[in-house]
Design an enzyme around this catalytic site. Structure first.
Site, short mmCIF file in Angstrom:
data_model
loop_
_atom_site.label_atom_id
_atom_site.label_comp_id
_atom_site.label_asym_id
_atom_site.label_seq_id
_atom_site.Cartn_x
_atom_site.Cartn_y
_atom_site.Cartn_z
NE ARG A 119 -4.06 -1.83 -0.03
CZ ARG A 119 -5.17 -2.02 0.67
NH1 ARG A 119 -5.44 -1.26 1.71
NH2 ARG A 119 -6.02 -2.96 0.31
CG ASP A 127 -4.97 -1.66 -3.62
OD1 ASP A 127 -5.27 -2.87 -3.48
OD2 ASP A 127 -5.07 -0.83 -2.71
CB SER A 130 -8.43 -0.67 -3.61
OG SER A 130 -7.78 -0.51 -2.37
#
Length: 376
Positions: A119, A127, A130
């Site tokens: 992150r 990501d 996410s």
């Protein structure tokens, strides 16, 4: 340099690892892109769409491929077709799957787990947790609305008023925030809870009310790195009592609490479920790790005394076209870091922090420190 996009063979996996837009960008990087026939159909992408973007349709795309892009970890039946040294990049689900990691190591592939992406700022575009959780949070509300026998918004009609649905979101990460936003758009009265005090402001900015025992311990409940601290037994008991009382009054509860590599925390007991009104709905996004709701059944909608517990797996996959589009862009951004722009060849920088965080296997061995075989 060949990049392969095979069709997913895991049951119930409609997503695909490339879309025509990312195929064009791989071509611009100098890659030959091979897509297995029918790979994108479940995401609404035809073979002709891939061909128009410059890909070749193949019955055996992974043969001699330098990079294989997948949604799910390659299974043993697939690994036999990979050439030794090929890069296999996917959502690998490595926790507790030692045999699968060994199989990839034995096959000689360099396996990368997209969900282990650090992150950090430069990796935000890569990501996958996410991008997929965002869609899962949205879809959780859609599933709840479908299972709920009433309207979400307040409606005033000549025949009377329909009250707004009350939605409670437990766990305010990416999925939880999107669930709050979606439920608010549909007109529900939304409340939410989380053990991290910093999310209170985010919850309220979306027009929802934050529910928590806000004592001194709660105010110190976050580490310097932004993670939740484990709370005392006394605090847990107070929070559980508050939650139990609140759940009784809710129409919909959506739970999103997941800790990588560990069983999902139990947030809603059987007693709490029974306290809800008949016709109420719970949607458990953590079912693949055992679930947050007692009585949830993976892949099913359980009925407990007229209360529905929705336990669908792969919820992001239930919005396959959108999920594939975002996931494909996550992959593209990562693969770009693995290719030398001048030679147009694979050039993995093994000391790069992105590679060190995600690389599971290399040269016949499991190399990730978190998944070393015991005794190694």
């Amino acid at each position: 340099m060949k990049i392969a996009i095979p069709k997913e063979i895991a049951a119930g996996e409609p997503r695909v690892a490339a879309v025509p837009d990312t195929v064009k960008k791989f071509k611009a990087l100098g890659a030959e892109v091979l897509v297995e026939a029918g790979a994108g159909v479940s995401s609404g992408i035809l073979d002709s769409d891939y061909e128009a973007a410059g890909a070749a349709i193949s019955a055996d795309p992974v043969k001699d491929a330098d990079i294989v892009l997948k949604v799910r970890r390659p299974e043993a039946s697939e690994l036999g077709k990979y050439k030794r040294g090929a890069l296999a990049i996917a959502i690998m689900d490595p926790y507790g799957n030692d045999a699968a990691l060994k199989a990839m190591a034995d096959a000689g592939v360099a396996a990368f787990a997209m969900e282990l992406m650090p992150r950090i700022t430069r990796a935000q575009v890569m990501d996958v947790l996410s991008s997929q959780a965002n869609l899962a949070g949205y879809r959780a509300v859609i599933e709840a609305a479908e299972a709920f026998g009433r309207a979400f918004p307040m409606m005033m009609t000549a025949a009377g008023t329909v009250p707004a649905a009350k939605v409670f979101v437990m766990g305010v990460g990416v999925a939880g925030l999107q669930a709050i936003a979606t439920a608010r758009r549909l007109g529900a009265i939304v409340t939410a809870t989380d053990v991290r005090p910093a999310v209170k402001e985010q919850v309220e900015s979306l027009g929802a009310k934050f529910i928590a025992v806000e004592d001194e311990e709660f105010k110190q409940a976050e580490t310097a790195g932004g993670y939740a601290k484990e709370m005392s037994k006394d605090y847990q008991a107070k929070q559980a009592a508050l939650t139990a009382e609140h759940i009784k009054k809710q129409d919909i509860v959506i739970t999103t609490a997941l800790i990588p590599g560990r069983p999902a925390p139990r947030l809603v007991s059987a007693e709490m479920v029974k306290s809800m009104k008949p016709g109420s709905v719970l949607v458990d996004l953590a079912v693949e790790r055992g679930g947050n709701v007692e009585g949830v059944k993976a892949g099913e909608v359980a009925d407990v005394g007229g209360i529905k517990i929705v336990g669908f797996t792969n919820v992001a996959g239930r919005v396959a076209a959108s999920a594939s589009g975002l996931y494909a862009k996550n992959l593209l951004a990562f693969v770009e870091t693995l290719i030398d722009k001048e030679t147009k060849a694979v050039a993995v920088k093994w000391d790069d922090e992105l590679v060190k965080a995600t690389a599971l296997t290399r040269d016949g061995a499991v190399i990730h420190p978190n998944f070393q075989p015991k005794g190694a």
